[in-house]
Enzyme design. Structure first.
Site, PDB file in Angstrom:
ATOM      1  N   ASP A  76     -12.069  17.348  31.480  1.00  0.00           N
ATOM      2  CA  ASP A  76     -11.014  17.410  32.510  1.00  0.00           C
ATOM      3  C   ASP A  76     -11.639  17.288  33.903  1.00  0.00           C
ATOM      4  O   ASP A  76     -11.203  17.946  34.855  1.00  0.00           O
ATOM      5  CB  ASP A  76     -10.184  18.688  32.383  1.00  0.00           C
ATOM      6  CG  ASP A  76      -8.884  18.604  33.183  1.00  0.00           C
ATOM      7  OD1 ASP A  76      -8.586  17.530  33.750  1.00  0.00           O
ATOM      8  OD2 ASP A  76      -8.165  19.620  33.253  1.00  0.00           O
ATOM      9  N   ASP A 122      -0.373  13.759  31.590  1.00  0.00           N
ATOM     10  CA  ASP A 122      -1.271  14.841  31.999  1.00  0.00           C
ATOM     11  C   ASP A 122      -1.130  15.185  33.476  1.00  0.00           C
ATOM     12  O   ASP A 122      -1.003  14.319  34.324  1.00  0.00           O
ATOM     13  CB  ASP A 122      -2.724  14.457  31.721  1.00  0.00           C
ATOM     14  CG  ASP A 122      -3.669  15.556  32.143  1.00  0.00           C
ATOM     15  OD1 ASP A 122      -3.487  16.688  31.678  1.00  0.00           O
ATOM     16  OD2 ASP A 122      -4.576  15.300  32.962  1.00  0.00           O
TER      17      ASP A 122
END
Lengths: 458, 318
Positions: free
Chosen positions: A335, A160
Site C-alpha cells: 500500500d 481502492d
C-alpha cells in the site's frame, strides 16, 4: 555505488556463488550457486564465458518480490511519485513487479488511461501491472468496461481508497467480473461506520482524543462481499486487511472453499495505533500489559502515522501476523502511498492517509522473522511467490524459470533517511530508524533492476 | 497600582528551572510541578485581590491564536497576560486561513519571526499544539485542542477543588457527560489521578467508551452509581448538536438519565461541590437552581482561570 536499470535493457549473465537460496515454490533453502542468463535461471554449466561472477557468501537470494498494491501517483500527482520513481523504489526494495492502483487523477477507469500507465512503465526499473477502477470515476455507480480492460492485461479492479459502498453495485460488479475471471480487489471500509474517523477505536484513540472507527466497519464489508462471492462466483481479494475480526471471516470463507484471498501491509503487521502517540517499538516487542503510552512531543500526532485503514492494536497486528504464518493471508502488500510534506506535516486529522512502503517492507518482514514471528520461507512466500501466483506470474529459482531474483544482505543495516530512498516521497514514521536488510541486487526477467554495494557488479 | 517585583518566595517564577518550554497537556507535569503551579496561582490571586500588578512579563509578546470560537478562555488568557505586563496580540489564525492554503506551521513560523514569544493556541484538531512545537520556536500554550486536552482548565479545576476540599489525594470525583468528546475531561483525568484522586466517569456508553483501561478511573452508566458518596461532581457541557445517532436518543432522554438536579446531588457527600467548565446548558446537564446553589463553584472556576493562566504564563517565561 548504486544503479537502477530498466526492464527494456538486455538481460545480464551472472553467477552468484554460495548464497543462501530460499525458494518457497520448490520448498528449498540451501547454500547454492545461482546462474542467470538470457532472462532465465540456468544451469551454471550453461553460462557463457564472461558471465559476471559474484561472491554470495552471507547473502540471501530469493525470488523477486511482488507487490499487489502500490500507488504510483501518475498521472496527476507527479510531485509525490512517478511511475519511474516508484519503480526505482520498488527495485531498490527488492520488487520485480508492482501492481499500480487506479486512484490516480484521473483514475484508471478506461482503456486509454490504463494504456498510458503501461506505456510509462515500458522502460521502468521493474514490471508494472495495472489494477483498473471498478467503477467509472471510482464513484461507486457505473461499472467500468472490464472486458476491454482485461484485454490490456489488468490484474483486477478496485475502487481502492474506498469500498464499493452500495451492496447493489458491488453485487453487479462481482456478477459481471465472474464472466471475465478477474477479482474485485476490495478496500473493506463501510463508510457509514468509518466516515470522518482517523484512527481505529480503542484505548489509544481515546487517549489522544481522535475520532476512531470500529473494527466492524471492516468486517461488515468483508462479510457482505464473501456472501456476494458465494452468490456470484466472482473472486474477491481483500486488500490491506487490518483487523482480527475481518481476518477471521476470510479464514472461515477459505475453509468453505470460496474464492476469497487477502493481503495485509507490512505496517499493519509491525506498527500499532500507539505509534500515533509516539511509540516506535514493533508490535511484537510491545508487552501484552503495556501501559497507555506517554505522548512523545516530538512524535505524537505525526501525520506520518495517519493511515487508512488506521493502525490497530497489538492484538490485531499479532493476529494478522499469525494469518501470514498459517497462510490465511495470501500476501504482504505495501500500500505504498507517497505524499509530499505539505499533505503530511499538518494537523493529524487533516493529514493525507498513507505511508511509503516499497523500500522498507522487506526490512520490516525480516525484523518479524528475526523476532521469531514468521519463518523466512513464510515471509518470502507472502512477499513473492504467492502474490505473484495471484496475478498469474511465476516466482521460482529453478532452472528454466524467468529470472526474477532479489539478492540481499539480511544482516547489513541501513538508516531510513530521505537520501537513502529512491521514492520521490519520504512519508514514513520509520524515518530516522535503523533497519536490517539491505538489497544488493534485483533482477527482473534477468534485467538489472537495481544493484548496489555488490562486489563484482558495481 | 503598585508595581511588584518578582517575589522571592519558594514558588513560581522566582524559582528558576521550570523544565517545560511548552504546556501541551498536564500529563507531563510531576505532582510537585502541579503543586507549584497551583501555589503560584493562589499567590497571583492574592496579588490581584490586593490590587498589585506584577510585571513579570514586561517586554514579552503573548499571541492569542484561536482557530476555534472561544470567548471565556480567550478573554481569561488576555486578562492574565495583560495583568503580567505582557503585550497581547490577536493572531490571525482563523480556521479559514487553512482553506486559503496557509498551513498552521507557516502561520506560526510567521508569528515567531514577528517576535511573539508565547503563542496561546486554540485549535479544533486534536494534537495541533504538538505540530506547533515542531513547527516554530515560540513557546506553545495549549488553550484547548480538539477533543484532546485543555490543561489550564484542568489546573483551574484542581485549584478550585483544592480550595474546597483541601488535599485531593484519596478523594473521589465524578465527571458526568460526554467524556469522549471532552478535552476538559481528559486533562482532568490526568491531573486528578496524578494528584491521587479517583475518578468516576458517567454518561451514555458512546460517550464513555475507551476509558476503562485508564488507571484510577471507573466507568458508570447509572448516574446514581457514579454520584454515590463522591466528594465532588463535575458536569460537562453537552454539545447540543449531538442528537440522535450521536450517543443519546435525545437531549430530553439525556436530561432524564444524566441531568444533575439538587435531588440527585444529595447522593454525593454532604456539601460536595459542583463544577462546570461553562458555558452551561441549564435544563440539560444541570438545573438552573443547582447552578445557582451554594454547591456551585462555577463562578470560582472563572476567577481561578485568570490566576492559573497568570501562573502558567509566568512559569513558561521564567
Amino acid at each position: 555505488m548504486s544503479r537502477f536499470g530498466s526492464i527494456a535493457a538486455e538481460p545480464v549473465s551472472l553467477l552468484l556463488r554460495g548464497a543462501r537460496v530460499v525458494d518457497p515454490a520448490a520448498g528449498t533453502d540451501d547454500v547454492a550457486d545461482l546462474a542467470v542468463h538470457g532472462g532465465l535461471v540456468v544451469d551454471a554449466a550453461d553460462l557463457p564465458s564472461g558471465a559476471v561472477e559474484v561472491n554470495g557468501a552471507g547473502l540471501l537470494a530469493i525470488p523477486g518480490l511482488c507487490d499487489l498494491h502500490a500507488h504510483l501517483r501518475e498521472p496527476g500527482d507527479e510531485a509525490s511519485e512517478t511511475v519511474a520513481s516508484a519503480c526505482r523504489a520498488a527495485a531498490h526494495g527488492g520488487y520485480t513487479t508492482v501492481c499500480a492502483m487506479p486512484n490516480t487523477l484521473p483514475p484508471l477507469d478506461e482503456a486509454a488511461r490504463v494504456a498510458y500507465v503501461q506505456r510509462l512503465a515500458a522502460e521502468a526499473s521493474c514490471r508494472v501491472r495495472v489494477v483498473a477502477a471498478a467503477t467509472r470515476g471510482r464513484a461507486g455507480e457505473a461499472q467500468t468496461d472490464v472486458g476491454e480492460l482485461a484485454e490490456l492485461g489488468i490484474v483486477g479492479v478496485s475502487d481502492d481508497g474506498a469500498a464499493i459502498a452500495s451492496p447493489r453495485v458491488a453485487r453487479s460488479v462481482m456478477a459481471y467480473l465472474a464472466s471475465v475471471g478477474l477479482p474485485l480487489i476490495e478496500h473493506a471500509e463501510e463508510p457509514s461506520l468509518a466516515g470522518g474517523a482517523v484512527m481505529r477505536s480503542g484505548a489509544i484513540a481515546t487517549r489522544l482524543g481522535l475520532a476512531a472507527w470500529p473494527s466492524s466497519a471492516e468486517a461488515t464489508i468483508v462479510q457482505r462481499d464473501i456472501e456476494l462471492a458465494l452468490e456470484t462466483g466472482a473472486r474477491v481479494h481483500f486488500t490491506h486487511l487490518s483487523t482480527a475480526a475481518a481476518l477471521a471471516e476470510v479464514r472461515r470463507a477459505k475453509r468453505d472453499g470460496l474464492p476469497v484471498t487477502c493481503d495485509v501491509t507490512p505496517h499493519h503487521l509491525a506498527m500499532t495505533d500507539s505509534w500515533v502517540a509516539g511509540e516506535r517499538r514493533f508490535a511484537w516487542d510491545i508487552p501484552l500489559d503495556a501501559d497507555l503510552p506517554r505522548l512523545d512531543p516530538e512524535r505524537a500526532y505525526h501525520g506520518s502515522t495517519r493511515l487508512n485503514p488506521p493502525l490497530a492494536g497489538r492484538g490485531d497486528a499479532l493476529a494478522l501476523m499469525a494469518g501470514v504464518a498459517d497462510g490465511t493471508v495470501d500476501a504482504i502488500a505495501t500500500d505504498h502511498a507517497p505524499h509530499p510534506p505539505e499533505r503530511k506535516l499538518v494537523e493529524f486529522d487533516r493529514a493525507a492517509p498513507g505511508i511509503i512502503g516499497l523500500e522498507t517492507a522487506l526490512s520490516l518482514g525480516l525484523a518479524a522473522v528475526r523476532a521469531g514471528c514468521l519463518s523466512l520461507d513464510a515471509l518470502v512466500g507472502a512477499m513473492a511467490t504467492r502474490p505473484a501466483k495471484l496475478i498469474g506470474e511465476e516466482r521460482s529459482l529453478a532452472v528454466g524459470a524467468r529470472a526474477d531474483v532479489t539478492v540481499l544482505d539480511p544482516d547489513a543495516t541501513w538508516a531510513v533517511e530521505r537520501e537513502a530512498l529512491a521514492s520521490a516521497s519520504a512519508n514514513t514514521p520509520l524515518l530516522g530508524m535503523e533497519l536490517a536488510g539491505v538489497v544488493r541486487l534485483t533482477l527482473a526477467g534477468g534485467r538489472l533492476a537495481y544493484v548496489g554495494g555488490l562486489d563484482g557488479l558495481d | 497600582m503598585v508595581q511588584t517585583a518578582i517575589p522571592s518566595t519558594t514558588s513560581g517564577a522566582a524559582t528558576p528551572g521550570w523544565p517545560h518550554r511548552h504546556l501541551l497537556d498536564v500529563d507531563v507535569l510531576t505532582v510537585d510541578e502541579v503543586v507549584r503551579c497551583l501555589d503560584l496561582a493562589a499567590e497571583m490571586r492574592a496579588l490581584r485581590a490586593a490590587g498589585e500588578r506584577p510585571d513579570w512579563l514586561a517586554g514579552e509578546v503573548v499571541g492569542l491564536a484561536f482557530a476555534e470560537p472561544s470567548t471565556r478562555t480567550r478573554v481569561s488568557f488576555e486578562i492574565a497576560a495583560a495583568a503580567l505586563g505582557a503585550q497581547v496580540v490577536e493572531l490571525p489564525i482563523e480556521a479559514s486561513s487553512v482553506t486559503k492554503g496557509e498551513s498552521l506551521a507557516d502561520t506560526l513560523r510567521t508569528m515567531e519571526l514577528t517576535g511573539v514569544g508565547t503563542i496561546v493556541l486554540r485549535h479544533a484538531s486534536s494534537g495541533a499544539p504538538y505540530l506547533a512545537t515542531r513547527s516554530c520556536g515560540s513557546r506553545i500554550m495549549n488553550a484547548g485542542d480538539g477533543t484532546h486536552a485543555h490543561p489550564t482548565q484542568a489546573l483551574l479545576d484542581a485549584l478550585t477543588l483544592r480550595d474546597a476540599l483541601g488535599e485531593l489525594s484519596g478523594r473521589t470525583v465524578a465527571i458526568v457527560g460526554d467524556i469522549g468528546h471532552s478535552r476538559v475531561a481528559r486533562s482532568n483525568l490526568h491531573l486528578l489521578t496524578a494528584l491521587g484522586a479517583s475518578v468516576r466517569l458517567c454518561g451514555p456508553p458512546d460517550w464513555t467508551g475507551g476509558f476503562r483501561t485508564w488507571r484510577g478511573v471507573s466507568v458508570h452508566h447509572r448516574l446514581e452509581d457514579a454520584l454515590d458518596g463522591v466528594d465532588a461532581v463535575m458536569a460537562l457541557r453537552v454539545q447540543l448538536e449531538r442528537r440522535a445517532g450521536g450517543g443519546v436518543p435525545s437531549l430530553r432522554e439525556y436530561g432524564r438519565r444524566w441531568g444533575l438536579t439538587e435531588d440527585r446531588m444529595a447522593l454525593a457527600r454532604p456539601g460536595a461541590p459542583l463544577l462546570h467548565p461553562g458555558p452551561t446548558n441549564e435544563g440539560v446537564e444541570l438545573t438552573a437552581s443547582l447552578a445557582a446553589s451554594s454547591r456551585s463553584l462555577i463562578g470560582s472556576q472563572v476567577e481561578n482561570g485568570v490566576a492559573v493562566r497568570m501562573a502558567v504564563l509566568s512559569l513558561l517565561a521564567a
